[in-house]
Write a protein that holds these residues in place. Structure first.
Motif, PDB file in Angstrom:
ATOM      1  N   ILE A  47     -16.990  -2.983  -5.327  1.00 51.69           N
ATOM      2  CA  ILE A  47     -16.875  -4.033  -4.311  1.00 51.69           C
ATOM      3  C   ILE A  47     -15.652  -3.773  -3.436  1.00 51.69           C
ATOM      4  O   ILE A  47     -14.529  -3.655  -3.940  1.00 51.69           O
ATOM      5  N   ASP A  48     -15.867  -3.685  -2.148  1.00 48.34           N
ATOM      6  CA  ASP A  48     -14.766  -3.540  -1.197  1.00 48.34           C
ATOM      7  C   ASP A  48     -13.963  -4.838  -1.210  1.00 48.34           C
ATOM      8  O   ASP A  48     -14.471  -5.895  -0.824  1.00 48.34           O
ATOM      9  N   GLN A  49     -12.715  -4.763  -1.641  1.00 53.78           N
ATOM     10  CA  GLN A  49     -11.902  -5.969  -1.786  1.00 53.78           C
ATOM     11  C   GLN A  49     -11.490  -6.560  -0.440  1.00 53.78           C
ATOM     12  O   GLN A  49     -11.062  -7.713  -0.384  1.00 53.78           O
TER      13      GLN A  49
ATOM     14  N   PRO B 173      -1.377   8.805 -10.376  1.00 54.91           N
ATOM     15  CA  PRO B 173      -2.039  10.115 -10.429  1.00 54.91           C
ATOM     16  C   PRO B 173      -3.473  10.054 -10.954  1.00 54.91           C
ATOM     17  O   PRO B 173      -4.292  10.913 -10.611  1.00 54.91           O
ATOM     18  N   SER B 174      -3.778   9.065 -11.761  1.00 54.21           N
ATOM     19  CA  SER B 174      -5.153   8.918 -12.255  1.00 54.21           C
ATOM     20  C   SER B 174      -6.092   8.572 -11.104  1.00 54.21           C
ATOM     21  O   SER B 174      -7.191   9.126 -10.988  1.00 54.21           O
ATOM     22  N   LEU B 175      -5.675   7.640 -10.255  1.00 55.95           N
ATOM     23  CA  LEU B 175      -6.504   7.314  -9.095  1.00 55.95           C
ATOM     24  C   LEU B 175      -6.603   8.512  -8.152  1.00 55.95           C
ATOM     25  O   LEU B 175      -7.665   8.779  -7.580  1.00 55.95           O
ATOM     26  N   ASP B 176      -5.503   9.247  -7.985  1.00 55.62           N
ATOM     27  CA  ASP B 176      -5.541  10.428  -7.129  1.00 55.62           C
ATOM     28  C   ASP B 176      -6.572  11.428  -7.640  1.00 55.62           C
ATOM     29  O   ASP B 176      -7.317  12.039  -6.857  1.00 55.62           O
ATOM     30  N   ASP B 177      -6.641  11.600  -8.961  1.00 55.62           N
ATOM     31  CA  ASP B 177      -7.623  12.513  -9.549  1.00 55.62           C
ATOM     32  C   ASP B 177      -9.044  12.017  -9.306  1.00 55.62           C
ATOM     33  O   ASP B 177      -9.941  12.799  -8.932  1.00 55.62           O
ATOM     34  N   VAL B 178      -9.269  10.723  -9.508  1.00 56.77           N
ATOM     35  CA  VAL B 178     -10.588  10.150  -9.238  1.00 56.77           C
ATOM     36  C   VAL B 178     -10.984  10.411  -7.784  1.00 56.77           C
ATOM     37  O   VAL B 178     -12.122  10.804  -7.492  1.00 56.77           O
TER      38      VAL B 178
ATOM     39  N   LEU C 217     -11.066   5.747  -2.969  1.00 57.54           N
ATOM     40  CA  LEU C 217     -10.961   4.340  -3.339  1.00 57.54           C
ATOM     41  C   LEU C 217      -9.504   3.890  -3.326  1.00 57.54           C
ATOM     42  O   LEU C 217      -8.623   4.599  -3.822  1.00 57.54           O
ATOM     43  N   PRO C 218      -9.219   2.700  -2.802  1.00 62.94           N
ATOM     44  CA  PRO C 218      -7.874   2.157  -2.941  1.00 62.94           C
ATOM     45  C   PRO C 218      -7.667   1.623  -4.357  1.00 62.94           C
ATOM     46  O   PRO C 218      -8.623   1.331  -5.076  1.00 62.94           O
TER      47      PRO C 218
ATOM     48  N   PRO D 161     -21.550   1.814  -2.882  1.00 61.92           N
ATOM     49  CA  PRO D 161     -21.950   2.740  -3.937  1.00 61.92           C
ATOM     50  C   PRO D 161     -21.021   2.618  -5.149  1.00 61.92           C
ATOM     51  O   PRO D 161     -19.808   2.481  -5.003  1.00 61.92           O
ATOM     52  N   ASP D 162     -21.599   2.649  -6.323  1.00 59.40           N
ATOM     53  CA  ASP D 162     -20.838   2.445  -7.546  1.00 59.40           C
ATOM     54  C   ASP D 162     -20.084   3.724  -7.911  1.00 59.40           C
ATOM     55  O   ASP D 162     -20.704   4.755  -8.193  1.00 59.40           O
ATOM     56  N   PRO D 163     -18.748   3.697  -7.923  1.00 63.51           N
ATOM     57  CA  PRO D 163     -17.997   4.900  -8.287  1.00 63.51           C
ATOM     58  C   PRO D 163     -18.181   5.303  -9.740  1.00 63.51           C
ATOM     59  O   PRO D 163     -17.920   6.451 -10.107  1.00 63.51           O
TER      60      PRO D 163
END
Length: 290
Positions: free
Chosen positions: A234-236, A166-171, A183-184, A243-245
């Motif tokens: 960096i795109d893994q 959920p933290s990534l979902d919020d970001v 972002l993945p 662009p820097d998130p």
């Protein structure tokens, strides 16, 4: 109730990770399929560690366990095959991870030359590949653990990194609102991803525990917010910085406890049940500590 949704290891520091369904939780981090998290590390000839911060092409170096070997691939290269069996007579070298200097096993000239070519560093920075020695303990700082000792291998500071889905979902909601792509999870390189919490609730969890398949209690404890470096830009999949998130995350994830650093995820230590197993889908009991 929180559940484990992903388990990830990075056999070679700053190179691609592997996703597994189950892993053993050691005091020094996760292990699965015969390899440990951050068991190997690319260094200069003087032992200084290399990362995607300076060499984003490391994202394209992909290790994978293959029977009794670790097979390492990179674009345009023949695979490098490393034996998993430990050699007690492996030559030693001193290597540095931030402020720590430890004794490691050198993996030989051929492995060093392979990484030099894979990173395009011929004639610039000759590389070596170091392996963490089984007889070495690298203690973590106890500044954030209330004096509880722990250890890690070649990770930056602590044996585990925990992030809630959920933290990534919020970001990503905020990234889209700013006109940026989502972002993945691999941009943030966690070891354990959990679901079932509120966004950023992992920041306030005192400990997470479960019963391993063998019946023992396994517990790990978030101890320090993870201050992020430029690697999330960096795109893994391509090794190309974008662009820097953190520019967007600065507005809602700056942490005064770390001098305003942008934080995402929590560094953790193992507090009970080292040697027990974690599985994807496993339920966790947690407690909030304010």
């Amino acid at each position: 109730m929180p559940t484990v949704s992903q388990l990830l290891l990075y056999p070679i520091k700053s190179c691609a990770g592997i996703s597994v369904d189950a892993a053993v939780l050691h005091e020094s981090g996760l292990a699965a399929q015969g390899v440990h998290d951050r068991e190997w590390m690319v260094v200069t000839e003087t032992g200084q560690f290399l990362t995607q911060r300076e060499h984003p092409r490391m994202a394209l170096i992909r290790p994978r366990p293959d029977g009794d070997t670790l097979r390492v691939s990179a674009p345009g290269m023949d695979d490098l095959v490393l034996p998993l069996a430990w050699r007690d007579d492996a030559p030693s070298s001193r290597v540095r991870v931030w402020d720590d200097e430890v004794e490691a096993a050198d993996c030989g000239a051929a492995a060093g030359a392979w990484f030099t070519r894979a990173l395009g560093l011929e004639g610039i920075t000759p590389c070596r590949l170091a392996r963490f020695r089984r007889d070495v303990v690298r203690p973590t700082s106890v500044k954030w653990t209330n004096g509880v000792p722990s250890q890690t291998r070649f990770a930056d500071g602590y044996p585990l990194l925990l992030i809630g889905q959920p933290s990534l979902d919020d970001v990503n909601l905020r990234m889209r609102a700013a006109g940026r792509a989502a972002l993945p999870m691999d941009r943030f390189r966690p070891n354990i991803v959990i679901d079932g919490l509120e966004a950023f609730e992992e920041d306030y969890v005192g400990a997470l525990r479960t019963i391993a398949p063998a019946g023992e209690v396994v517990e790990f404890k978030p101890v320090k917010p993870c201050a992020r470096c430029p690697i999330p830009s960096i795109d893994q999949a391509t090794g190309i910085p974008g662009p820097d998130p953190l520019v967007i995350m600065q507005s809602f994830r700056a942490n005064a406890r770390l001098e305003g650093a942008v934080c995402m995820g929590m560094n953790c230590i193992v507090t009970e049940g080292a040697g027990g197993e974690l599985r994807v889908g496993q339920a966790l009991d947690g407690e909030i500590a304010f």
